[in-house]
Write a protein that holds these residues in place. Structure first.
Motif, short mmCIF file in Angstrom:
data_model
loop_
_atom_site.label_atom_id
_atom_site.label_comp_id
_atom_site.label_asym_id
_atom_site.label_seq_id
_atom_site.Cartn_x
_atom_site.Cartn_y
_atom_site.Cartn_z
N SER A 43 0.80 -1.23 0.00
CA SER A 43 0.00 0.00 0.00
C SER A 43 0.83 1.27 0.00
CB SER A 43 -0.96 0.01 1.19
OG SER A 43 -0.25 0.03 2.40
N GLY A 44 2.15 1.17 0.22
CA GLY A 44 2.87 2.42 0.28
C GLY A 44 4.29 2.46 -0.23
N GLU A 45 4.90 1.30 -0.47
CA GLU A 45 6.33 1.37 -0.79
C GLU A 45 6.72 0.69 -2.10
OE1 GLU A 45 9.04 0.97 2.57
OE2 GLU A 45 7.28 0.74 3.85
N LEU A 46 5.93 -0.24 -2.59
CA LEU A 46 6.30 -0.91 -3.83
C LEU A 46 5.86 -0.09 -5.03
CD1 LEU A 46 5.41 -4.64 -3.08
CD2 LEU A 46 7.65 -3.53 -3.00
N GLU A 47 6.66 -0.19 -6.08
CA GLU A 47 6.34 0.53 -7.30
C GLU A 47 5.16 -0.14 -7.99
OE1 GLU A 47 8.49 1.54 -11.55
OE2 GLU A 47 9.73 1.28 -9.76
N MET A 48 4.19 0.65 -8.35
CA MET A 48 3.01 0.15 -9.05
C MET A 48 3.07 0.62 -10.50
SD MET A 48 1.28 -1.61 -6.91
CE MET A 48 1.83 -1.96 -5.24
N PRO A 49 2.44 -0.04 -11.44
CA PRO A 49 1.55 -1.18 -11.25
C PRO A 49 2.33 -2.45 -10.99
CG PRO A 49 1.73 -0.65 -13.58
CD PRO A 49 2.52 0.39 -12.84
N LEU A 50 1.73 -3.33 -10.23
CA LEU A 50 2.33 -4.61 -9.89
C LEU A 50 1.26 -5.70 -9.92
CD1 LEU A 50 4.64 -6.42 -8.79
CD2 LEU A 50 3.92 -5.72 -6.49
N HIS A 51 1.62 -6.81 -10.56
CA HIS A 51 0.74 -7.99 -10.56
C HIS A 51 1.53 -9.14 -9.95
CE1 HIS A 51 -2.31 -10.84 -11.77
NE2 HIS A 51 -1.34 -11.62 -12.24
N LEU A 52 1.01 -9.72 -8.87
CA LEU A 52 1.60 -10.93 -8.29
C LEU A 52 0.83 -12.13 -8.80
CD1 LEU A 52 2.27 -10.30 -4.48
CD2 LEU A 52 3.95 -10.58 -6.31
N GLU A 53 1.56 -13.13 -9.27
CA GLU A 53 0.90 -14.34 -9.77
C GLU A 53 1.55 -15.55 -9.11
OE1 GLU A 53 -0.27 -14.26 -13.86
OE2 GLU A 53 0.36 -16.35 -14.09
N THR A 71 -4.99 -11.48 2.66
CA THR A 71 -4.26 -10.21 2.73
C THR A 71 -4.09 -9.61 1.33
OG1 THR A 71 -3.08 -10.85 4.74
CG2 THR A 71 -2.05 -9.14 3.36
N LEU A 72 -3.73 -10.45 0.36
CA LEU A 72 -3.51 -9.94 -0.99
C LEU A 72 -4.81 -9.57 -1.68
CD1 LEU A 72 -0.60 -12.27 -2.13
CD2 LEU A 72 -0.48 -9.89 -1.35
N GLU A 73 -5.88 -10.31 -1.40
CA GLU A 73 -7.19 -9.93 -1.95
C GLU A 73 -7.64 -8.59 -1.39
OE1 GLU A 73 -8.73 -14.49 -2.76
OE2 GLU A 73 -9.39 -13.46 -0.95
N ASP A 74 -7.40 -8.37 -0.10
CA ASP A 74 -7.74 -7.08 0.51
C ASP A 74 -6.90 -5.96 -0.11
OD1 ASP A 74 -9.55 -8.36 2.16
OD2 ASP A 74 -8.25 -8.30 3.94
N ALA A 75 -5.60 -6.24 -0.31
CA ALA A 75 -4.72 -5.23 -0.92
C ALA A 75 -5.17 -4.90 -2.33
CB ALA A 75 -3.27 -5.72 -0.93
N GLU A 76 -5.63 -5.91 -3.04
CA GLU A 76 -6.11 -5.69 -4.41
C GLU A 76 -7.31 -4.73 -4.42
OE1 GLU A 76 -6.39 -8.69 -8.11
OE2 GLU A 76 -7.67 -9.21 -6.41
N ASP A 77 -8.16 -4.87 -3.39
CA ASP A 77 -9.33 -3.98 -3.30
C ASP A 77 -8.94 -2.56 -2.91
OD1 ASP A 77 -11.04 -6.07 -3.94
OD2 ASP A 77 -11.52 -6.53 -1.84
N GLU A 78 -7.85 -2.43 -2.16
CA GLU A 78 -7.50 -1.14 -1.58
C GLU A 78 -6.45 -0.35 -2.36
OE1 GLU A 78 -6.28 -2.10 2.39
OE2 GLU A 78 -8.23 -2.97 2.90
N VAL A 79 -5.61 -1.05 -3.13
CA VAL A 79 -4.48 -0.37 -3.78
C VAL A 79 -4.70 -0.35 -5.30
CG1 VAL A 79 -1.99 -0.41 -4.16
CG2 VAL A 79 -2.93 -1.11 -1.94
N GLU A 80 -4.77 0.85 -5.82
CA GLU A 80 -4.92 0.99 -7.26
C GLU A 80 -3.67 0.45 -7.96
OE1 GLU A 80 -5.66 4.53 -10.51
OE2 GLU A 80 -6.04 4.91 -8.41
N ASP A 81 -3.87 -0.24 -9.04
CA ASP A 81 -2.79 -0.80 -9.85
C ASP A 81 -2.08 -1.99 -9.21
OD1 ASP A 81 -3.25 0.94 -11.95
OD2 ASP A 81 -1.88 2.43 -11.11
N PHE A 82 -2.65 -2.59 -8.15
CA PHE A 82 -2.12 -3.84 -7.62
C PHE A 82 -3.13 -4.93 -7.93
CE2 PHE A 82 -2.09 -7.17 -4.36
CZ PHE A 82 -0.82 -7.68 -4.57
#
Length: 101
Positions: A43-53, A71-82
């Motif tokens: 949510s604050g430090e990784l460069e976006m856009p990012l897709h984890l597979e 946790t990752l599903e929640d992050a997907e809902d909260e962070v644009e471009d993740f």
């Protein structure tokens, strides 16, 4: 989009997961190898856009890593471009096993 693949074929626990994640994504030095820290860096430090597979995940690993997936599903809902996806390993058909024997 930057896609990072995590291969679960040889992952047994969270320590294995964090080791592979650190090999593939540059995480900050203070990263704490826990789900709260993972959520924070997404949510604050990784460069976006990012897709984890995640690939080659087994049904048994679904239970072991259930909190990670949440946790990752929640992050997907909260962070644009993740974005995040996972794929289960293929199972042999019982008929195929009989033929091979």
């Amino acid at each position: 989009m930057n896609t990072t693949y995590i291969d679960f074929a040889d992952l047994g626990d969270y320590e294995d997961f964090y080791t592979q994640l650190k090999e593939k994504i540059k995480l900050p030095a203070h990263f704490g190898d826990n789900l709260d820290a993972l959520s924070d860096v997404i949510s604050g430090e990784l460069e976006m856009p990012l897709h984890l597979e995640f690939v080659n995940m087994s049904v048994d690993q679904l239970e072991i890593f259930e909190d990670l997936l949440t946790t990752l599903e929640d992050a997907e809902d909260e962070v644009e471009d993740f974005t995040f996806t996972y794929f289960l390993e293929q199972f042999e058909d019982e008929d195929d096993e009989e033929i091979a024997e």
